[in-house]
Design an enzyme around this catalytic site. Structure first.
Site, PDB file in Angstrom:
ATOM      1  N   PRO A 269       0.817  -1.216   0.000  1.00  0.00           N
ATOM      2  CA  PRO A 269       0.000   0.000   0.000  1.00  0.00           C
ATOM      3  C   PRO A 269       0.846   1.260   0.000  1.00  0.00           C
ATOM      4  O   PRO A 269       1.875   1.343   0.663  1.00  0.00           O
ATOM      5  CB  PRO A 269      -0.790  -0.114   1.313  1.00  0.00           C
ATOM      6  N   ARG A 307      -2.230  15.942  -9.442  1.00  0.00           N
ATOM      7  CA  ARG A 307      -3.259  14.913  -9.604  1.00  0.00           C
ATOM      8  C   ARG A 307      -4.580  15.437 -10.182  1.00  0.00           C
ATOM      9  O   ARG A 307      -5.186  14.761 -11.027  1.00  0.00           O
ATOM     10  CB  ARG A 307      -3.508  14.196  -8.284  1.00  0.00           C
ATOM     11  N   TYR A 311      -5.072  13.345 -13.441  1.00  0.00           N
ATOM     12  CA  TYR A 311      -6.000  12.227 -13.282  1.00  0.00           C
ATOM     13  C   TYR A 311      -7.458  12.653 -13.120  1.00  0.00           C
ATOM     14  O   TYR A 311      -8.300  11.793 -12.845  1.00  0.00           O
ATOM     15  CB  TYR A 311      -5.628  11.407 -12.035  1.00  0.00           C
ATOM     16  N   CYS A 337       1.258  29.063 -15.331  1.00  0.00           N
ATOM     17  CA  CYS A 337       0.793  29.542 -16.627  1.00  0.00           C
ATOM     18  C   CYS A 337       0.384  28.359 -17.503  1.00  0.00           C
ATOM     19  O   CYS A 337       1.056  28.009 -18.478  1.00  0.00           O
ATOM     20  CB  CYS A 337       1.885  30.377 -17.301  1.00  0.00           C
TER      21      CYS A 337
END
Length: 420
Positions: A269, A307, A311, A337
């Site tokens: 994990p 993220r 994603y 930017c």
């Protein structure tokens, strides 16, 4: 992070005081949460010989690695640099599993020399490994079970088009290679990616490894990777660890009886252990109103937490400076930017310039995927341990951006050429 009276706290440390002490943007990690996640897994799999190998790509600060060593875990690494970090943090070589993909064989040879557990996911590499080491160095085999775990396609690794693992459809070819070079296989591995929410889907992959196992007489462990889903917002679906523990432990015990030997069960994990333990604290620079949107512009961006843009990941955002104000709808954006958005159309307690916002679930793949894009520096990291904040990484300065650059004196070069 808890709201007590009108202030937010991590353990007993006031969040706003952390911003005053260390500045913003700032990554803050809660060691207590990391420990509770370790214990959740340990309790769920108490009936089998389970070992946790923390996937350090999620958060590889050396103090965090030492913390997980303190909590009794091993380490999952995917690069030779992570192997060296793990050794430097105090892990024994046999506590570290090395699972690279698409690396040079020289990197695997270096890992062998360091004594860590080698996990191979490519038949070509396995042939080179067998040619040099034969049965003298054991290894683990990573299989691709061709199972879709769920979640964003970019984090799913068990499907047929994935670059990870040796396809289960290639098992006969694999066995020929193993026999030809007399390779000693001591572990079988699979990892389907993140966002596993159904224990029965996970068991499908486990049963594939169980079916393959009789062809490998020297097994000492089975590694089921990870991918346990954590909550990103209230009411989110998560992996039922207790249910998974009961079902997989029962199946694993039955398998071990049939195999004739009690094996270890390993997990790797990363996100599960650190995601909910981390927050990114940012300061509001501007409130910008357009005909369509009210933007909150903060002093961070995709260079610190990529993220959401990479994603489409959801991260809850909280106004820790103004927790009881009426809510309004904002889009929270960064200072890079590019299209650089942390959250679209979020209900937040009224945000004012200089307010501190907390972006939650930032412990996993936040700092480790950060960059110096736009010549922006990376933030400091703080670990809250036993109720006290500890600085575990200094904020970068412009010197950090320049330190490995080499300046060329073009005027001097031109002058030298003219003198020749």
């Amino acid at each position: 992070m808890q709201l007590i009276d009108n202030r937010y706290y991590i353990q007993n440390v006031d969040v706003l005081s952390l911003c005053e002490q260390f500045g913003t943007p700032l990554y803050v990690y809660d060691a207590e949460k990391m420990q509770s996640q370790v214990e959740t897994l340990q309790n769920a799999f108490a009936s089998v010989k389970m070992k946790i190998k923390y996937a350090c790509k999620a958060l590889n600060n050396i103090s965090v690695l030492k913390l997980f060593k303190h909590y009794g875990t091993g380490l999952d690494t995917v690069s030779i640099q992570e192997v060296h970090l793990g050794l430097k943090a105090g892990f024994e070589p046999q506590e570290i599993i090395f699972t690279p993909n698409c690396v040079s064989f020289e990197e695997i040879q270096e890992a062998v020399s360091l004594g860590v557990v080698i996990n191979i996911d490519n038949i070509s590499i396995l042939e080179q490994f067998g040619h040099i080491y034969g049965s003298s160095v054991p290894c683990c085999i990573r299989f691709n079970p061709h199972i879709l775990a769920g979640g964003n396609h970019k984090i799913s690794t068990g499907h047929i088009d994935s670059k990870f693992g040796i396809s289960v459809l290639q098992s006969r070819h694999l066995l020929r290679v193993i026999k030809t070079y007399n390779i000693r296989v001591t572990g079988l591995h699979m990892h389907t990616g993140s966002d596993i929410v159904d224990a029965d889907v996970f068991l499908q992959g486990a049963n594939i490894l169980f079916d393959l196992a009789p062809d490998f007489p020297d097994l000492e462990f089975m590694d089921f990777g990870s991918g346990f889903k954590v909550a990103y917002k209230e009411g989110d679906i998560t992996t039922d660890i207790e249910d998974l523990g009961k079902k997989l432990s029962t199946a694993f015990q039955k398998f071990c009886r049939n195999y004739g030997k009690e094996l270890e069960l390993w997990f790797e994990p990363g996100k599960f252990l650190v995601s909910e333990a981390g927050v990114l604290l940012v300061k509001t620079n501007v409130i910008k109103t357009t005909p369509a949107t009210v933007f909150v512009g903060v002093n961070s961006g995709l260079n610190h937490l990529i993220r959401p843009m990479m994603y489409d990941a959801y991260h809850e955002i909280v106004n820790v400076s103004n927790p009881f104000a009426p809510q309004r709808v904002y889009t929270v954006v960064g200072y890079i930017c590019e299209t650089d958005t942390f959250g679209w159309d979020r209900k937040l307690n009224e945000v004012r310039e200089n307010d501190i916002l907390a972006i939650k679930n930032a412990g996993a793949y936040g700092f480790t995927m950060s960059s110096q894009y736009n010549a922006r520096t990376r933030p400091a990291e703080v670990l809250i341990f036993e109720g006290e904040p500890y600085l575990i990484r200094k904020a970068e300065t412009l010197d950090d951006i320049l330190k490995n650059q080499v300046e060329i004196n073009f005027e001097q070069i031109v002058q030298n050429l003219q003198e020749i």
